[in-house]
Write an enzyme that holds these catalytic residues in place. Structure first.
Site, PDB file in Angstrom:
ATOM      1  CG  MET A 274       1.947 -39.005  62.378  1.00 30.89           C
ATOM      2  SD  MET A 274       0.679 -38.751  61.476  1.00 30.89           S
ATOM      3  CE  MET A 274       1.177 -39.880  59.950  1.00 30.89           C
ATOM      4  NE  ARG A 275       1.893 -45.505  69.677  1.00 33.29           N
ATOM      5  CZ  ARG A 275       1.992 -44.608  70.440  1.00 33.29           C
ATOM      6  NH1 ARG A 275       1.106 -43.741  70.793  1.00 33.29           N
ATOM      7  NH2 ARG A 275       3.178 -43.780  70.756  1.00 33.29           N
ATOM      8  CB  ALA A 276      -4.169 -44.089  64.100  1.00 34.40           C
TER       9      ALA A 276
END
Length: 631
Positions: A274-276
């Site tokens: 989910m960092r993107a």
């Protein structure tokens, strides 16, 4: 062309934009700048750092605490309310790729420990970079133990030191900026993902732009102060814009529709985790604020995705980053754009179309009309067995062979002027030894080193059978992937036809090696002796430049030497010479079929090498064979 503050000329607006957005919103996570040598990557980063708004810090605090919200666990604290403060420029802290671990994290102040007999913490580069910019030039060459430290600090925003009798924790929030030349090797995926944004830069091809770059550089060399003065107003305007955008960021609205659009784009790009999504959302907000908007628009999302997603899209170390513009237009409902112009036609293709792909059935003759050459592609790489160099080395830290290196298990101490301090041994020597023996003791640490993996690949006619060459290329590609993961240098020597060729001198870029491997044809006779001699000479020359990096020679052949009537004898004599030099080697036998001559095994005996059939390079396949034999 983008006219950048300080008078620099940047070939792509993306680099200036990425650095600026991270200045507006440091939570984005930094910028990775990739490009060939001589493209002003370092110059641009340093110039941009000079434009950043100044920061207010607690007077005398070595950790740059904010007076309005000081770190409660600051080693120089606790800071009282209303503590004296001062304003200073933002620090650009440069982390050298060869820095010692204690220089990065900080450690015991050795001078005070010995002279005053008290333990005091001496801050490292992570402390100096707090609330500033941490810059790593050639970040792809950074040793793994330093990469681990950066990953921890970037993830937690804090640095914890537990070493040499020191127990300290302090804030370490910084904008991480790295520059690199992809030809020298790629980044570890974990560190690559920590960079919020990534930009690829290249030298401009427009002669007018190139001339302007030279003109400005010469003007700066002639009168640095006058040159800076001419651009002072533009610099100040840029800095004021960053301050205004920072103040606007809290007011920018990211609507539910915009957030769903970001999620759809990230899902379509098939990124991990989910960092993107978080980075893209933060970047879109910063982009809106930089342009004076209080609501995130399609333009903001597109700009953010272009910078935040392509470097996270890669699935394999040998895959090139793919274009994202068309996919973004499709996902965000953009207007159709003109297609890219056709590439310039090659000399063999005057019509501009592509030449038909050569297959195994196409057998072009050489100038004498004798032999053939076939091209075949490798299959998907697999996990290989672990091959290593004999004995204990002293090379750079890595993940392959045993070595006395900078990280690992402490196995003893020594006298010396360099290396990590062995504190207990130093104290014992100081307290109990005689005057002549009172000297700082250094740790002897045993860990793993990186090696030169030199691949010597048979490209002769005996390898031309399509299935055999596919199997060989797959095995070599898998070995390259293993070298990438273990941070090795790689080289490629091929032999076939009339001689041997150094297809790729030793390099840190396994991507280039993989590309050369895919282009490798097979055909002609088997000059095995020439291949071994060329490989030995390549290893010797490399050792002159890097004497501590040991070589692992991997010979991939069926052992059939056919270049002349005494080819077998000359090949075995060359193998004896290599064995006498102490070069560690592995022979991967590519001979297949029911009836085998066993020549590769004989070659391995003369080399003193480990012998491995090509089918047993695959670690999982070997495990299956072992289970089968046991049953």
């Amino acid at each position: 062309m983008h006219v950048y503050p300080f008078g620099a000329v940047v070939g792509s607006d993306d680099l200036a934009l990425a650095l600026t957005l991270c200045a507006v919103s440091p939570s984005i996570g930094g910028v990775l700048v990739r490009g060939e040598k001589g493209t002003a990557k370092s110059t641009t980063v340093r110039a941009h750092a000079a434009l950043l708004p100044q920061v207010t810090v607690v007077e005398g605090c070595r950790f740059s605490c904010d007076p309005t919200a000081p770190d409660p666990s600051c080693p120089d604290g606790p800071h009282p309310a209303g503590a004296a403060a001062h304003i200073r420029p933002v620090r650009l802290v440069e982390l050298p790729v060869g820095a010692a671990e204690d220089r990065v994290t900080g450690s015991l102040h050795l001078g005070k420990a010995l002279s005053e007999r008290r333990a005091e913490y001496e801050p490292g580069l992570l402390a100096l970079a707090n609330r500033g910019v941490l810059y790593v030039d050639e970040v792809n060459l950074l040793h793994d133990h330093l990469v681990d430290l950066l990953l921890d600090a970037a993830a937690m925003g804090r640095s914890t030191v537990e070493r040499d009798g020191v127990s300290v924790e302090h804030a370490s929030r910084f904008v991480l900026v790295g520059t690199m030349n992809p030809e020298e090797g790629e980044l570890r995926p974990q560190l690559l993902d920590r960079f919020g944004l990534a930009v690829d830069v290249a030298a401009p091809r427009d002669p007018q732009v190139r001339a302007e770059i030279v003109r400005r550089r010469m003007a700066f060399d002639a009168d640095p102060a006058g040159f800076a003065a001419r651009w002072a107003d533009r610099d100040a305007e840029w800095s004021r814009g960053i301050v205004a955008a920072r103040e606007l960021v809290p007011q920018v609205v990211l609507s539910d529709d915009a957030l769903v659009s970001i999620a759809e784009v990230c899902a379509a790009f098939d990124v991990d985790g989910m960092r993107a999504d978080l980075v893209t959302a933060r970047t879109a907000i910063a982009h809106a604020a930089w342009h004076g908007r209080t609501e995130v628009t399609r333009e903001d999302i597109a700009a953010a995705a272009r910078l935040a997603l392509p470097h996270r899209r890669r699935r394999n170390p040998f895959d090139a980053p793919t274009s994202s513009d068309d996919l973004l237009d499709e996902l965000l409902g953009g207007d159709d754009t003109d297609p890219d112009p056709d590439p310039d036609p090659g000399p063999d293709d005057p019509g501009g179309g592509s030449a038909p792909e050569e297959t195994a059935g196409d057998v072009p003759s050489d100038s004498a009309g004798r032999s053939s050459s076939t091209l075949s592609s490798a299959s998907d790489p697999y996990r290989t067995r672990v091959f290593s160099v004999d004995r204990v080395g002293r090379g750079a830290a890595g993940r392959r062979s045993r070595a006395v290196t900078t990280i690992g298990r402490t196995v003893g101490s020594r006298r010396g002027d360099s290396g990590p301090v062995h504190l207990p041994a130093t104290i014992r020597a100081t307290a109990f030894a005689g005057e002549d023996d009172r000297q700082v003791r250094r740790k002897i640490v045993e860990g793993r080193e990186a090696n030169l993996v030199l691949l010597c690949v048979d490209a002769s006619g005996s390898m031309a059978a399509r299935n055999r060459m596919v199997q060989v290329k797959t095995a070599v590609l898998s070995l390259l992937l293993d070298a990438y993961r273990r941070r090795d240098t790689v080289g490629l020597v091929t032999f076939g036809g009339t001689g041997a060729t150094v297809a790729l001198p030793p390099t840190n870029s396994v991507d280039v090696a993989a590309a050369r491997l895919q282009e490798l044809p097979a055909g002609g006779r088997t000059p095995l002796a020439e291949g071994l001699i060329a490989a030995a000479e390549t290893a010797r020359r490399r050792s002159l430049r890097d004497p501590h990096r040991r070589t692992l020679l991997v010979v991939v052949t069926d052992g059939r030497a056919t270049a002349g009537p005494d080819a077998v004898r000359r090949s075995l004599e060359a193998a004896d010479v290599i064995a006498a030099q102490g070069l560690s080697s592995v022979v991967v036998d590519s001979e297949t079929g029911r009836f085998r001559m066993g020549l590769a095994l004989r070659l391995a005996e003369h080399l003193g090498a480990e012998y491995v059939p090509v089918g047993e390079v695959d670690a999982d396949a070997l495990a299956g064979i072992v289970r089968e034999r046991a049953a």
